[in-house]
Each structure stands twice: as C-alpha cells, then as structure tokens.
Design a protein around this motif. Sequence first.
Motif, PDB file in Angstrom:
ATOM      1  N   UNK A 108      11.182  75.651  41.048  1.00 53.83           N
ATOM      2  CA  UNK A 108      11.309  74.259  41.510  1.00 53.83           C
ATOM      3  C   UNK A 108       9.966  73.750  42.067  1.00 53.83           C
ATOM      4  N   UNK A 109       9.338  74.548  42.914  1.00 49.33           N
ATOM      5  CA  UNK A 109       8.088  74.115  43.558  1.00 49.33           C
ATOM      6  C   UNK A 109       6.910  74.166  42.580  1.00 49.33           C
ATOM      7  N   UNK A 110       6.772  75.291  41.868  1.00 52.24           N
ATOM      8  CA  UNK A 110       5.555  75.499  41.067  1.00 52.24           C
ATOM      9  C   UNK A 110       5.585  74.815  39.699  1.00 52.24           C
ATOM     10  N   UNK A 111       6.773  74.718  39.096  1.00 52.38           N
ATOM     11  CA  UNK A 111       6.832  74.196  37.722  1.00 52.38           C
ATOM     12  C   UNK A 111       7.432  72.799  37.653  1.00 52.38           C
ATOM     13  N   UNK A 112       8.577  72.606  38.315  1.00 49.68           N
ATOM     14  CA  UNK A 112       9.250  71.307  38.234  1.00 49.68           C
ATOM     15  C   UNK A 112       8.569  70.260  39.116  1.00 49.68           C
ATOM     16  N   UNK A 113       8.163  70.675  40.337  1.00 52.13           N
ATOM     17  CA  UNK A 113       7.541  69.738  41.284  1.00 52.13           C
ATOM     18  C   UNK A 113       6.404  68.929  40.664  1.00 52.13           C
ATOM     19  N   UNK A 114       5.431  69.576  40.019  1.00 52.10           N
ATOM     20  CA  UNK A 114       4.290  68.832  39.477  1.00 52.10           C
ATOM     21  C   UNK A 114       4.664  67.747  38.453  1.00 52.10           C
ATOM     22  N   UNK A 115       5.634  68.007  37.596  1.00 49.09           N
ATOM     23  CA  UNK A 115       5.992  66.971  36.609  1.00 49.09           C
ATOM     24  C   UNK A 115       6.792  65.858  37.287  1.00 49.09           C
ATOM     25  N   UNK A 116       7.616  66.201  38.280  1.00 46.81           N
ATOM     26  CA  UNK A 116       8.355  65.146  38.997  1.00 46.81           C
ATOM     27  C   UNK A 116       7.392  64.228  39.755  1.00 46.81           C
ATOM     28  N   UNK A 117       6.385  64.819  40.381  1.00 46.59           N
ATOM     29  CA  UNK A 117       5.402  64.008  41.121  1.00 46.59           C
ATOM     30  C   UNK A 117       4.594  63.151  40.127  1.00 46.59           C
ATOM     31  N   UNK A 118       4.207  63.745  39.011  1.00 47.91           N
ATOM     32  CA  UNK A 118       3.435  62.985  37.996  1.00 47.91           C
ATOM     33  C   UNK A 118       4.266  61.819  37.461  1.00 47.91           C
ATOM     34  N   UNK A 119       5.542  62.069  37.205  1.00 51.99           N
ATOM     35  CA  UNK A 119       6.403  60.990  36.697  1.00 51.99           C
ATOM     36  C   UNK A 119       6.552  59.879  37.733  1.00 51.99           C
ATOM     37  N   UNK A 120       6.766  60.262  38.994  1.00 54.77           N
ATOM     38  CA  UNK A 120       6.953  59.260  40.056  1.00 54.77           C
ATOM     39  C   UNK A 120       5.710  58.389  40.203  1.00 54.77           C
ATOM     40  N   UNK A 121       4.524  58.994  39.985  1.00 53.90           N
ATOM     41  CA  UNK A 121       3.270  58.261  40.211  1.00 53.90           C
ATOM     42  C   UNK A 121       2.634  57.790  38.905  1.00 53.90           C
ATOM     43  N   UNK A 122       3.388  57.832  37.828  1.00 57.02           N
ATOM     44  CA  UNK A 122       2.838  57.490  36.505  1.00 57.02           C
ATOM     45  C   UNK A 122       2.148  56.118  36.496  1.00 57.02           C
ATOM     46  N   UNK A 123       2.804  55.097  37.043  1.00 61.04           N
ATOM     47  CA  UNK A 123       2.207  53.757  37.018  1.00 61.04           C
ATOM     48  C   UNK A 123       0.918  53.702  37.839  1.00 61.04           C
ATOM     49  N   UNK A 124       0.913  54.416  38.965  1.00 56.81           N
ATOM     50  CA  UNK A 124      -0.297  54.445  39.805  1.00 56.81           C
ATOM     51  C   UNK A 124      -1.453  55.083  39.042  1.00 56.81           C
ATOM     52  N   UNK A 125      -1.138  56.122  38.273  1.00 57.70           N
ATOM     53  CA  UNK A 125      -2.171  56.818  37.493  1.00 57.70           C
ATOM     54  C   UNK A 125      -2.661  55.906  36.364  1.00 57.70           C
ATOM     55  N   UNK A 126      -1.718  55.257  35.676  1.00 59.06           N
ATOM     56  CA  UNK A 126      -2.082  54.397  34.541  1.00 59.06           C
ATOM     57  C   UNK A 126      -2.921  53.204  34.982  1.00 59.06           C
ATOM     58  N   UNK A 127      -2.741  52.750  36.226  1.00 53.89           N
ATOM     59  CA  UNK A 127      -3.502  51.592  36.708  1.00 53.89           C
ATOM     60  C   UNK A 127      -4.842  51.986  37.330  1.00 53.89           C
ATOM     61  N   UNK A 128      -5.221  53.248  37.201  1.00 52.24           N
ATOM     62  CA  UNK A 128      -6.495  53.693  37.777  1.00 52.24           C
ATOM     63  C   UNK A 128      -7.583  53.734  36.707  1.00 52.24           C
ATOM     64  N   UNK A 129      -8.821  54.013  37.140  1.00 53.54           N
ATOM     65  CA  UNK A 129      -9.926  54.115  36.173  1.00 53.54           C
ATOM     66  C   UNK A 129      -9.945  55.476  35.501  1.00 53.54           C
ATOM     67  N   UNK A 130      -9.708  56.554  36.295  1.00 54.04           N
ATOM     68  CA  UNK A 130      -9.911  57.899  35.732  1.00 54.04           C
ATOM     69  C   UNK A 130      -8.678  58.477  35.031  1.00 54.04           C
ATOM     70  N   UNK A 131      -7.483  58.141  35.531  1.00 57.48           N
ATOM     71  CA  UNK A 131      -6.222  58.568  34.888  1.00 57.48           C
ATOM     72  C   UNK A 131      -6.158  60.090  34.652  1.00 57.48           C
TER      73      UNK A 131
END
Length: 243
Positions: A108-131
């Motif tokens: 849950x922490x090592x494998x699932x956590x990172x993709x859940x956090x990435x999905x939650x912040x997807x729009x924030x990442x897409x609206x950045x310069x470096x992505x």
Amino acid sequence: MTRVLITGANRGVGLALVHQYASAGSEVIACCRDPQNAQELQNLARNSGDRVKIMQLDVADQASISALKQAVGVQPIDILINNAGINGTPKPQSANCIDAENWMLTMRINALGPILVAQALRDNILHSSEKKVVAISSVYGSITKDYGAGYASSRERYAYRSSKAALNNIMHALARDWAADGVLVGILDPGFVRTDMTGELGRTSSSSISAEESASGLKDRIAQLTTETSGEFQRFWGEPIPW
Ligand SMILES: NC(=O)c1ccc[n+]([C@@H]2O[C@H](COP(=O)([O-])OP(=O)(O)OC[C@H]3O[C@@H](n4cnc5c(N)ncnc54)[C@H](OP(=O)(O)O)[C@@H]3O)[C@@H](O)[C@H]2O)c1
C-alpha cells in the motif's frame, strides 16, 4: 520558480532532498505524516525564507491524499517525488514466514501510494513547466539481478522487494501512458543510504553513503530526465538497472 512536492520529507533521503531543492532556490511542498513532530523539517522550513511549506500526508490513507490535493489547490507542481517508503519489517518476510498484514501495508505504501498521489496531483503536474513524476525505488526491486544477495537480511525482504518491483512496473506504465501529455517519469534507486531504514547495517557498512550524497545524485538525475530516459530504472548516478 520550480515547485517540488516530496513525500516522506521529515527524515532520511526525503529530508535531504527538501534541503537541497530549497537551497537551490526551488519552492518545496514537504509532506509528512506528522508535521507537529517533524522538528528538523520545521527548523528547515523556518529558515527557508518561506520556500519550504509543510503539508500533512499519509500515502496509505486516501482521505489524507484528497486533503493534500485540497491544500495544494491549483498550484503547478513541476516535480513530484514519491519518496515515502517502509522496509516491510519489523517481522521478517521470507520464504518460510509471511506476515500477510504487514506485506499488504508495504504494498500500500510503497507501490499503491505513489500512483494514487500522482493521480491526485495530475492536473497540478500537467500545468507545470517540468511535468516530472519521480519514484524512489530500490535495486531490491530488480528481478533479473539479485541485489543484496550478500546480506542475510535481503532474504527477509520479500514484501519490500515485491513492492518495489510493483512500483517499477506501475511507474514504467505511467511513463508510457502520460507521455502524450509531456510527463517524464524517473524510477531511481537512491543507493545504500545511512538512514533509519538501513539502521545499524547502514551505519557500520563501508559501502553506505550519506543522505546528502544520495539526494545530490537523485537531484542531478531528475534534472537530466528526458523523453529518452523517461521510464528507465536508474541508479542515483545514472547507470541503468536491469528490471
Ligand atoms: N536507505 C536506503 O539505503 C534505501 C535504499 C533503497 C531505497 N530506499 C528508498 O528510499 C526512500 C526513502 O528511504 P529512507 O532510507 O530515507 O527511509 P527512512 O529514513 O525510513 O524514511 C522513510 C520516510 O517515509 C515516510 N513514510 C513511511 N510511511 C509513510 C506513509 N504511510 N505516508 C507518508 N510517509 C510515510 C516516513 O515517515 P514517518 O517518519 O512518519 O515514518 C519517513 O519520512 C524509501 O522509498 C526507500 O524504500 C532507501
């Protein structure tokens, strides 16, 4: 200004990454489970000239991930570093003995956590310069090469090893699936680092490195991420690691 969000930022490799990005002039959203008791991180934030902001995040808790998204709002995030992790103990996870509940927590922490956090912040990442999305993985996730075979403890890391192998698979797929949106994904091993995770073994081994040395290499790798290297599994000095 580059904005970096780092999970597990209150100690070890995560804290060293916060320090190095803030020193380099980046804005850092430093996430940890228990901000009130994160003394070193609080000191760092206090002396950062407002560059380091601390936010609560337990990557194993969906409500905490949603609350983080609320707190971050629409701010662009240039670099998401999924660093939080556990080693799958205290009980050994071996060929002869499995602690199922702790194994699932490790996944849950090592494998699932990172993709859940990435999905939650997807729009924030897409609206950045470096992505950029980065996963701090481990050579122990490699299947073709039996890293750590010389250490007895590596035979008790079934949960940890499988969680990092799963993380690698997930992040490799993410590199493919978000490439069209310009997202770059780094899958990085931080080395054998003297932290709470490696404990006495790390402190006494001549091959261990400091968290600062590790963070410096990781930061270089992240800066050098390109469409050609996105989705590769690399050591902190850039050498590719066999899957
Ligand atoms: N050290 C090494 O040699 C080594 C080698 C290969 C890979 N790695 C990887 O590098 C990363 C950092 O390791 P480290 O050595 O710095 O470990 P560490 O010193 O044990 O720190 C682990 C960090 O992860 C956080 N964390 C654990 N569970 C969490 C959760 N559910 N939600 C949010 N944060 C959580 C911890 O927070 P708390 O203080 O709240 O527990 C702590 O900040 C890990 O992913 C690890 O697997 C380390």
